[in-house]
Design an enzyme around this catalytic site. Structure first.
Site, PDB file in Angstrom:
ATOM      1  N   TYR A  47      55.303  26.593 -41.321  1.00 50.22           N
ATOM      2  CA  TYR A  47      54.776  26.621 -39.951  1.00 50.22           C
ATOM      3  C   TYR A  47      54.699  28.058 -39.487  1.00 50.22           C
ATOM      4  O   TYR A  47      55.647  28.831 -39.665  1.00 50.22           O
ATOM      5  CB  TYR A  47      55.685  25.831 -38.997  1.00 50.22           C
ATOM      6  CG  TYR A  47      54.980  24.615 -38.463  1.00 50.22           C
ATOM      7  CD1 TYR A  47      53.789  24.747 -37.758  1.00 50.22           C
ATOM      8  CD2 TYR A  47      55.474  23.329 -38.679  1.00 50.22           C
ATOM      9  CE1 TYR A  47      53.105  23.641 -37.293  1.00 50.22           C
ATOM     10  CE2 TYR A  47      54.800  22.216 -38.218  1.00 50.22           C
ATOM     11  CZ  TYR A  47      53.614  22.379 -37.524  1.00 50.22           C
ATOM     12  OH  TYR A  47      52.939  21.286 -37.065  1.00 50.22           O
ATOM     13  N   GLU A  49      52.888  29.140 -36.224  1.00 50.96           N
ATOM     14  CA  GLU A  49      52.107  29.237 -34.980  1.00 50.96           C
ATOM     15  C   GLU A  49      52.188  30.652 -34.430  1.00 50.96           C
ATOM     16  O   GLU A  49      53.259  31.257 -34.378  1.00 50.96           O
ATOM     17  CB  GLU A  49      52.627  28.224 -33.956  1.00 50.96           C
ATOM     18  CG  GLU A  49      52.224  26.811 -34.323  1.00 50.96           C
ATOM     19  CD  GLU A  49      52.737  25.767 -33.361  1.00 50.96           C
ATOM     20  OE1 GLU A  49      53.361  26.118 -32.348  1.00 50.96           O
ATOM     21  OE2 GLU A  49      52.507  24.573 -33.625  1.00 50.96           O
ATOM     22  N   ASP A 193      26.146  31.291 -35.343  1.00 51.17           N
ATOM     23  CA  ASP A 193      26.891  30.476 -36.303  1.00 51.17           C
ATOM     24  C   ASP A 193      26.183  30.638 -37.644  1.00 51.17           C
ATOM     25  O   ASP A 193      25.150  30.027 -37.906  1.00 51.17           O
ATOM     26  CB  ASP A 193      26.867  29.019 -35.831  1.00 51.17           C
ATOM     27  CG  ASP A 193      27.604  28.096 -36.787  1.00 51.17           C
ATOM     28  OD1 ASP A 193      27.900  28.523 -37.927  1.00 51.17           O
ATOM     29  OD2 ASP A 193      27.867  26.946 -36.403  1.00 51.17           O
ATOM     30  N   THR A 219      31.680  28.893 -41.460  1.00 51.67           N
ATOM     31  CA  THR A 219      32.579  28.184 -42.369  1.00 51.67           C
ATOM     32  C   THR A 219      32.826  29.112 -43.553  1.00 51.67           C
ATOM     33  O   THR A 219      32.133  30.125 -43.715  1.00 51.67           O
ATOM     34  CB  THR A 219      31.949  26.874 -42.878  1.00 51.67           C
ATOM     35  OG1 THR A 219      30.644  27.166 -43.377  1.00 51.67           O
ATOM     36  CG2 THR A 219      31.854  25.846 -41.773  1.00 51.67           C
ATOM     37  N   LYS A 222      30.651  27.365 -47.814  1.00 51.72           N
ATOM     38  CA  LYS A 222      29.245  27.143 -48.216  1.00 51.72           C
ATOM     39  C   LYS A 222      28.827  28.278 -49.146  1.00 51.72           C
ATOM     40  O   LYS A 222      29.350  28.362 -50.257  1.00 51.72           O
ATOM     41  CB  LYS A 222      28.363  27.000 -46.970  1.00 51.72           C
ATOM     42  CG  LYS A 222      28.753  25.777 -46.106  1.00 51.72           C
ATOM     43  CD  LYS A 222      27.817  25.585 -44.942  1.00 51.72           C
ATOM     44  CE  LYS A 222      28.123  24.311 -44.176  1.00 51.72           C
ATOM     45  NZ  LYS A 222      29.058  24.513 -43.059  1.00 51.72           N
ATOM     46  N   ARG A 228      37.509  25.062 -47.822  1.00 52.64           N
ATOM     47  CA  ARG A 228      36.968  24.529 -46.563  1.00 52.64           C
ATOM     48  C   ARG A 228      37.710  25.185 -45.401  1.00 52.64           C
ATOM     49  O   ARG A 228      38.944  25.246 -45.402  1.00 52.64           O
ATOM     50  CB  ARG A 228      37.184  23.020 -46.492  1.00 52.64           C
ATOM     51  CG  ARG A 228      36.608  22.251 -47.627  1.00 52.64           C
ATOM     52  CD  ARG A 228      36.516  20.794 -47.309  1.00 52.64           C
ATOM     53  NE  ARG A 228      35.385  20.582 -46.447  1.00 52.64           N
ATOM     54  CZ  ARG A 228      34.125  20.493 -46.884  1.00 52.64           C
ATOM     55  NH1 ARG A 228      33.850  20.575 -48.176  1.00 52.64           N
ATOM     56  NH2 ARG A 228      33.141  20.312 -46.045  1.00 52.64           N
TER      57      ARG A 228
HETATM   58  N1  DSN Z   1      27.991  19.380 -42.500  1.00 54.10           N
HETATM   59  C1  DSN Z   1      27.445  20.711 -42.582  1.00 54.10           C
HETATM   60  C2  DSN Z   1      26.150  20.726 -43.283  1.00 54.10           C
HETATM   61  O1  DSN Z   1      25.977  19.909 -44.173  1.00 54.10           O
HETATM   62  O2  DSN Z   1      25.316  21.561 -43.011  1.00 54.10           O
HETATM   63  C3  DSN Z   1      27.343  21.315 -41.269  1.00 54.10           C
HETATM   64  O3  DSN Z   1      28.537  21.141 -40.600  1.00 54.10           O
END
Ligand code: DSN
Length: 427
Positions: A47, A49, A193, A219, A222, A228
């Site tokens: 933990y 925080e 974003d 994110t 990707k 993730r």
């Molecule tokens: N779920 C993602 C996507 O497939 O683009 C976006 O959050």
């Protein structure tokens, strides 16, 4: 304690599925073995925080170093002054940014979900559309490109506090200079974003949002090919143009407001094992291999665009600048849902997707979204894209032909066996 045979055998099944199939979901990738190793270890027990050097728990001296390393690497990759690496996901990152910058009921302006936007950019079913007042711009009917004139018109009329750029199904680069110029006219903040193309931006293969957008979220799983998770970045401590305050009513640096909005605003304890894995991914991104990978992503997407066009597929905006293609299947008389469900029988994974001005519901859709980050990680090159597109076409043109589907699936499974996913895999 008894071993959990059920779950571990499902994990093995999932490995087999990933090894044998053609993964074309634009938002997915295969992270490295060392990233996975960093995620599954003792750091999950801790933990922590708070932030490095300022925690609410003892025993944080090791995770402090690991989280700080992650922050420093994120800052170096994107050449920014501020990074928060704690968001559990991109949605959490966006929620924290809005909590930091907005008051409930404030207007936000984002790309319409049905035109390629994202749930967290104001959708009625998401916190962003429930807590704030959403407004949307779209893409132009004639060429599928973001309609910056529409963005400007709505911005001038409605004066949103926040303009959001970035998308989840848009294959072209963004004009961040124009977005900022529009925002400046109404003293709005700009959030980019960049979740989808972040890896390509990291390597300078697409326009950089950092000089023009006040805050950038992403994110990490990707095109960045990490675990993730989410991150929030900022080029400098922008001068807090709207005089935003902390919960005590004091005007604070934007970086403080963002940190407060992540913890304690929207999250509790950070996932230090995932943060360690983000740090490993950032280390990989800093290496030359990642530049070759990212260039290959762009080359593969372009090769795929050409192969689809040769077979008369209707690509929204006419092509791609990044890692994905959005394809309107109406001229092929097949819905996105039917395409997704049939392709998966041949171990080809894509997702159905609305196309701009779609006449079908989000559950049916007229289109599909196809992306190359994952197959590029597997090792496929431009020459393979034609084969992949021919497999897709063969399935879509014969959706009821089970024999053909089985034949294509066999070819794909044999082909993908050449590209070992995780050589040291052991569960
Ligand atoms: N779920 C993602 C996507 O497939 O683009 C976006 O959050």
């Amino acid at each position: 304690m008894q071993a959990d045979i059920e779950i571990f055998s499902l994990i093995q099944d999932e490995f087999n599925r990933q090894q044998h199939g053609l993964e074309l979901i634009a938002s997915e990738n295969f992270t490295s073995e060392q990233v996975m190793r960093a995620m599954g270890n003792v750091m999950t027990n801790k933990y922590a925080e708070g932030y490095p050097g300022k925690r609410y728990y003892g025993g944080c001296e090791v995770v402090d170093k690991s989280e700080q390393l992650c922050i420093d690497r994120a800052k170096a990759i994107f050449n920014v002054e501020f990074a928060n690496v704690q968001p559990h996901s991109g949605a959490q990152a966006n929620a924290a940014v809005m909590l930091a910058l907005l008051k409930p009921g404030d207007k936000i302006l984002g790309l319409d979900l049905s035109m390629g936007g994202h749930l967290t950019h104001g959708s009625a079913v998401n916190f962003s559309g429930k807590l704030y007042q959403p407004l949307f711009y779209g893409v132009r009917k004639e060429d599928g490109l973001v309609d910056y004139d529409m963005m400007e018109k709505i911005a001038l009329e409605e004066k949103p506090k926040l303009i959001i750029c970035g998308a989840s199904a848009y294959s072209r680069d963004w004009d961040y200079v124009r977005v900022r110029a529009i925002a400046n006219k109404i003293n709005a903040l700009v959030l980019c974003d960049m979740s989808h193309p972040a890896g390509l931006i990291a390597k300078g293969l697409l326009n950089s949002p950092f000089e023009h957008c006040h805050i950038v979220t992403s994110t990490t799983h990707k095109t960045l090919r990490g675990p993730r998770g989410g991150i929030i970045l900022m080029k400098t401590d922008f001068e807090n143009p709207m005089g935003l305050t902390n919960p005590k009513g004091e005007i604070r640096m934007m970086s403080d407001l963002l940190n407060l909005a992540v913890f304690p605003g929207t999250q509790g304890g950070p996932l230090e094992h995932v943060i360690a894995a983000k740090a490993v991914a950032f280390h990989e991104i800093m290496q030359d291999d990642f530049m070759s990978y990212s260039k290959q992503v762009v080359a593969n997407a372009k090769a795929m665009e050409i192969a689809f066009k040769e077979l008369n597929y209707d690509i929204i905006s006419g092509g791609t600048d990044n890692h994905l293609l959005l394809i309107d299947l109406r001229n092929k008389n097949i819905s996105g849902k039917k395409a997704e469900n049939t392709l998966v029988k041949a171990d080809i994974t894509i997702n159905k997707n609305m196309v701009p001005f779609d006449d079908k519901s989000p559950f049916i859709t007229s289109g599909i979204r196809v992306g190359v980050p994952a197959i590029t990680t597997r090792g496929l090159k431009e020459n393979d894209m034609k084969t992949v597109v021919h497999w897709i076409d063969s399935i879509l043109m014969n959706t009821e032909n089970e024999q053909n589907i089985a034949k294509v699936k066999g070819e794909i499974n044999e082909f993908m066996n050449q590209f070992t996913l995780y050589p040291n895999w052991k569960i």
